[in-house]
Design a protein around this motif. Structure first.
Motif, PDB file in Angstrom:
ATOM      1  N   VAL A  24      10.332   3.347  76.629  1.00  0.00           N
ATOM      2  CA  VAL A  24      11.006   2.234  75.955  1.00  0.00           C
ATOM      3  C   VAL A  24      10.776   0.936  76.730  1.00  0.00           C
ATOM      4  O   VAL A  24      11.012   0.883  77.943  1.00  0.00           O
ATOM      5  N   LYS A  44      20.711   6.452  72.212  1.00  0.00           N
ATOM      6  CA  LYS A  44      21.292   5.114  72.350  1.00  0.00           C
ATOM      7  C   LYS A  44      22.198   5.016  73.581  1.00  0.00           C
ATOM      8  O   LYS A  44      22.082   4.084  74.373  1.00  0.00           O
ATOM      9  N   ILE A 214      15.947   3.009  67.443  1.00  0.00           N
ATOM     10  CA  ILE A 214      15.629   4.134  68.315  1.00  0.00           C
ATOM     11  C   ILE A 214      15.515   5.415  67.492  1.00  0.00           C
ATOM     12  O   ILE A 214      16.366   5.690  66.640  1.00  0.00           O
ATOM     13  N   LEU A 219      11.340   3.869  71.134  1.00  0.00           N
ATOM     14  CA  LEU A 219      11.589   2.620  70.429  1.00  0.00           C
ATOM     15  C   LEU A 219      10.704   2.575  69.192  1.00  0.00           C
ATOM     16  O   LEU A 219       9.492   2.381  69.281  1.00  0.00           O
TER      17      LEU A 219
END
Length: 540
Positions: A24, A44, A214, A219
């Motif tokens: 990410v 998350k 997400i 991502l």
């Protein structure tokens, strides 16, 4: 003060080849509201904890104002920790003090403010969450559930950090509370940069500046809110679905009633429909109605997704996981009950150090039947029990006779206590193997089958359920303890390893933990009563 994340990778404690967050990267400017959107289990919360310094990184880096959060592996920069504040899901569970003022004092202590400044910030934060009529001298436990949640968020706001990291602050809120929180967000982002993980993204999208989508720890998209509305297929890929309001908007856009795909308020849509109807005179054409029907159906397809695609962590029922599982996972729960009961009786009747040694060999050997992930979990669960045995042995060995300081510790008595408790420790370890390889439902059904012969005289269902829950109780306490240790570290900006709590912070840690366990017990009793499990004297 921008936030930069590059190549961030967080792995599960048990296995490095199963990342929770993987690869990410993003760059966020200050004074902005960024929504973190994803299905349950998408990563998350882990991502928020990683950028707040609560979770160690396997790879990558996190920088605030181009300065790294992590000085070296396992050690975060305290200065950077003070630049952000995080609020967890159901933040009302993190309260512990006997007054609201002390709640603020604990959160503000790392910033070394004088009493006047602490009071000023506390009062301002209370106003920011519409609690200005609540006295700082009152008890936080006298507040309602919603007020507790706002108070917990206020303690984070009082730090006045450049960055606010909010994990599902809108969970469980009604429509009015959501609207109030939305108004607060508009005010807060004038002074803070906010990253908010939420399932109510439809409410906050109109005021958001960025959206991070997400999916499975990666991502999927980094884009503006308007761009997300133009690409609803991304919502399907992320497993969050296409909301009803957006489906209606797409249908009306298809027939020309609205010109853009933004999220309209119901009043705006109604006005647009009336305006279009007035201009058309006789209503929509058949062709337009057909197009609208097609568009609505298309968006409805976007709304459909499978729940098994919403988690980044493989479930126990996945095919890949079944291949890796060893034979103990495939055995009937009744057979496991028999083996566990037999081993427990054998261990209890063993005497001397040789008996304790054999018991520990049996317990450690049983761990070899588990997967690597469950072995790590079992070790984590057993560590507090081992510490308890050592402390109990030390205390039992302490001796003091008035006027005699020559012998204050009896080693033989201490070792006797350790030896006796080690047998129960071994039984508990084998119980962990049982619980980690068997679901609660399977344990309950297995014991019910084994005790079927006595169903006429024994409350089989209650006995089996109670036995299964008792075996699950210790892991539950440990898992809750791990969760509150993270909260303690976050509020106090403590440079301690994950899962650890300093002795001076025990009061912060224990009270929320006990309240959480009491709430769980109360919820369980309520659930049992709903299902009809009541004492005979209370049954009608």
């Amino acid at each position: 003060m921008p936030l930069t994340v590059e190549g961030l990778r967080v792995v599960q404690e048990a296995s490095a080849d199963k990342p929770i967050v993987d690869g990410v990267s993003f760059h966020l400017q200050d004074r902005s509201l960024t929504l973190l959107i994803g299905a349950t289990g998408s990563g998350k919360t882990t991502l928020l904890r990683a950028i707040s310094g609560l979770v160690e990184l396997a790879e990558g880096k996190v920088c605030y104002d181009d300065k790294p959060l992590w000085i070296k592996p396992g050690k975060a920069d305290r200065t950077q920790l003070l630049r952000q504040a995080i609020s967890f899901q159901f933040p009302e569970h993190q309260l512990f003090a006997n007054s609201i003022a002390k709640e603020f004092a604990y959160s503000l202590k790392p910033y070394r403010l004088d009493r006047k400044e602490r009071l000023l910030r506390s009062e301002a934060a209370m106003c920011d969450v519409n609690l200005s009529n609540v006295s700082l001298n009152g008890s936080p436990f006298a507040l309602s559930g919603g007020q507790k949640r706002r108070l917990a968020v206020a303690t984070a706001l009082s730090t006045r950090t450049p960055w606010l990291l909010l994990d599902e602050p809108s969970a469980g809120m009604d429509g009015r509370s959501l609207h109030q929180l939305k108004e607060h967000m508009c005010q807060w982002k004038q002074a803070h940069s906010i990253v908010m993980a939420t399932h109510d993204w439809e409410t906050f999208l109109p005021i958001a500046d960025r959206v991070l989508l997400i999916a499975n720890g990666r991502l999927l998209a980094d884009l503006q809110p308007d761009a997300l509305l133009e690409q609803p297929e991304l919502l399907q890929q992320a497993g969050v679905g296409c909301p009803a309001s957006l489906r209606v908007t797409h249908a009306l856009q298809q027939v020309g009633i609205v010109s853009s795909s933004k999220l309209y308020a119901p009043e705006e849509l109604a006005e647009s429909i009336l305006h279009a109807h007035a201009n058309a005179g006789s209503g929509l054409s058949a062709a337009s109605a057909t197009d609208a029907s097609w568009s609505s159906g298309e968006c409805a397809d976007l709304h459909t997704y499978h729940s098994d695609e919403t988690s980044s962590e493989p479930s126990d029922n996945s095919s890949d996981n079944q291949v890796q599982r060893k034979w103990v996972y495939r055995q009937l729960a009744g057979l496991k009950w028999l083996m566990y009961t037999t081993l427990s009786f054998v261990i209890l009747f063993m005497n001397g150090w040789w008996g304790a040694g054999i018991a520990m060999l049996l317990a450690c050997g049983s761990f070899m039947l588990l997967t690597k992930q469950d072995v790590r979990q079992g070790i984590r669960l057993s560590r507090p029990l081992l510490y308890f045995i050592l402390i109990a042995g030390t205390i039992s060995g302490l001796r003091w006779t008035s006027g005699d300081w020559t012998s204050i510790f009896d080693l033989q008595e201490a070792m006797l206590t350790v030896r006796r408790m080690s047998r129960f420790f071994a039984i508990t370890l084998i119980g962990f193997v049982f619980t980690l390889s068997t679901s609660t439902a399977e344990m309950k059904r297995g014991l019910e089958r084994a005790l079927r012969w006595g169903e006429r005289v024994l409350p089989i269902e209650m006995i089996s359920l109670a036995a299964a829950l008792i075996l699950r109780f210790v892991p539950l306490i440990v898992n809750e303890a791990q969760r509150f240790s993270v909260i303690t570290a976050a509020r106090g900006k403590k440079l301690v390893k994950q899962g650890k709590v300093r002795l001076r912070d025990v009061h912060v840690f224990v009270i929320p933990l006990l309240l959480s366990l009491f709430q769980m017990v109360e919820d369980f009793i309520t659930a049992m009563e709903i299902k009809g499990h009541r004492p005979k004297g209370e049954r009608k």
